[in-house]
Design an enzyme around this catalytic site. Structure first.
Site, mmCIF file in Angstrom:
data_model
loop_
_atom_site.group_PDB
_atom_site.id
_atom_site.type_symbol
_atom_site.label_atom_id
_atom_site.label_comp_id
_atom_site.label_asym_id
_atom_site.label_seq_id
_atom_site.Cartn_x
_atom_site.Cartn_y
_atom_site.Cartn_z
ATOM 1 N N GLU A 91 0.688 -1.378 0.179
ATOM 2 C CA GLU A 91 -0.507 0.361 -0.244
ATOM 3 C C GLU A 91 0.691 1.282 0.304
ATOM 4 O O GLU A 91 0.478 1.909 -0.729
ATOM 5 C CB GLU A 91 -0.855 0.510 1.362
ATOM 6 N N CYS B 201 -0.158 0.086 7.795
ATOM 7 C CA CYS B 201 -1.092 1.092 6.521
ATOM 8 C C CYS B 201 -2.243 1.336 6.503
ATOM 9 O O CYS B 201 -2.384 2.085 5.947
ATOM 10 C CB CYS B 201 -1.253 -0.776 5.405
ATOM 11 N N SER C 114 20.044 -42.541 -10.715
ATOM 12 C CA SER C 114 18.534 -41.236 -11.387
ATOM 13 C C SER C 114 18.969 -40.354 -11.820
ATOM 14 O O SER C 114 18.699 -39.399 -12.333
ATOM 15 C CB SER C 114 17.994 -41.120 -9.486
ATOM 16 N N THR D 298 18.508 -39.907 1.363
ATOM 17 C CA THR D 298 18.362 -39.315 0.154
ATOM 18 C C THR D 298 19.366 -38.738 -0.167
ATOM 19 O O THR D 298 20.965 -38.935 -0.986
ATOM 20 C CB THR D 298 17.895 -37.891 -0.325
ATOM 21 N N GLY E 283 13.279 -38.410 -0.821
ATOM 22 C CA GLY E 283 12.891 -39.688 -1.047
ATOM 23 C C GLY E 283 11.431 -40.590 -1.041
ATOM 24 O O GLY E 283 10.290 -39.695 -0.479
#
Length: 364
Positions: free
Chosen positions: A57, A89, A172, A200, A291
């Site tokens: 604003e 505001c 992968s 992972t 994973g």
């Protein structure tokens, strides 16, 4: 929907402006604002560009100047009525002499809410709810954090067309294209934290960072590692970005890392507790890159708010699935989604979806 068709046009522009703040405003919301003059012409536009900076604003009112007097302000979130790093505001709008304020979504933060009431009390016409769904979606991360007390979670995965995240031998890299991988880095950089499981980390030794260069201290890297199996030499501990290793509260370890102790939940961690701890650290958005096991655990607990899937035009026929056990025993319990986006990215396709609302139970 409240308001007129013209209100919807200007609010749609405010939503577009709000989106420009993604990745820069945390732990504040993204907000956009359009100010019209008394004749209905656009006089100023603005958005919240960074935490601690001018609110939307204020930015729009500065551009509008005296033309804002007697005009209308369109704001995606109810104007705040709170003094923090910046002033309220609501006060700025009153000082500018705006005659009408249209906002899309009420502010759920009790510290900042109340701006609409203050404006009404001062004689400003206030309209609420214009394009609420669109404004909610652009500000989904912060609204989840403010309403639920936990970060918004986006689960990302990459898979072949038959849903495989790795080949039968475990390889992968790379299922998806360089374009898709670059897009992942863009989404990482917009997030407050990147979360991955110990599986992972052990399999890929990923750094879990975002390119290009990170803003200082972002994104936080979080490893879900109940038994503290993260190697001291893991790249996720390389100091390129801050890292938390979330371990079980009863785990004894000498791992030289910043540890976050979380209660156990079965064989894993209490993910609700983990997210509450992250929220307390002003983590508003989480990018989940774990994973299939960790992703399934988040889904089973209703803790995934968005899914981003990168699907490659390839078939493997065997190998790891992208998603593990997710609490589904029969087709009626499937996690149903609503697609928000389907778009090509290089040779791949990016799918963006969110959980579908549950079907109401029929009365017998």
């Amino acid at each position: 929907m409240a308001g007129s068709p013209q209100d919807a046009v200007h609010m749609a522009r405010a939503v577009e402006l709000a989106a420009r703040g993604h990745g820069h405003t945390s732990p504040n919301p993204v907000v956009g604002c359009v100010v019209l003059d008394a004749a209905g012409r656009v006089a100023g536009e603005g958005f919240h560009a960074y935490a601690g900076g001018p609110h939307a604003e204020v930015a729009a009112l500065r551009e509008a100047g005296e033309r804002a007097r007697g005009g209308t302000a369109y704001v995606t979130l109810e104007p705040c009525d709170h003094t923090g790093r910046t002033g309220p505001c609501s006060g700025a709008l009153l000082e500018a002499g705006v005659a009408r304020v249209v906002h899309a979504v009420a502010d759920p933060n009790p510290k900042a809410a109340g701006g609409a009431g203050r404006l009404r009390a001062a004689g400003v016409a206030v309209t609420a709810g214009v394009l609420a769904e669109e404004a909610e979606r652009v500000n989904a991360e912060w609204l989840t954090w403010a309403r639920l007390g936990r970060p918004h979670v986006t689960w990302k995965f990459a898979a072949t067309l038959d849903g495989r995240s790795a080949a039968a031998d475990g390889t992968s890299q790379w299922i998806t294209s360089p374009e898709a991988r670059a897009d992942v880095h863009r989404l990482r950089a917009r997030s407050d934290a990147i979360v991955a499981g110990i599986g992972t980390v052990l399999a890929d030794d990923s750094r879990l960072t975002a390119r290009p260069a990170l803003a200082e201290g972002r994104p936080l890297r979080v490893v879900v590692d109940p038994d503290a199996r993260t190697p001291a030499t893991a790249r996720v501990l390389d100091g390129a970005a801050p890292t938390l290793v979330a371990v079980a509260a009863d785990t004894v370890t000498t791992l030289g890392a910043d540890l976050l102790r979380v209660p156990r939940d079965g064989r894993g961690l209490d993910l609700h507790a983990l997210l509450k701890e992250l929220a307390a650290r002003e983590v508003v958005s989480v990018f989940l890159e774990g994973g299939p096991t960790l992703a399934g655990a988040f889904l089973a607990r209703g803790l995934v708010d968005r899914v981003v899937a990168y699907v490659a035009p390839a078939l493997l026929g065997a190998g790891a699935a992208a998603l593990g056990e997710a609490g589904v025993r029969t087709i009626g319990e499937a996690h149903r989604l609503i697609f928000d986006e389907v778009s090509p990215i290089g040779p791949d396709v990016r799918l963006v979806a969110r959980p579908a609302p549950p079907h109401p139970r029929r009365e017998k």
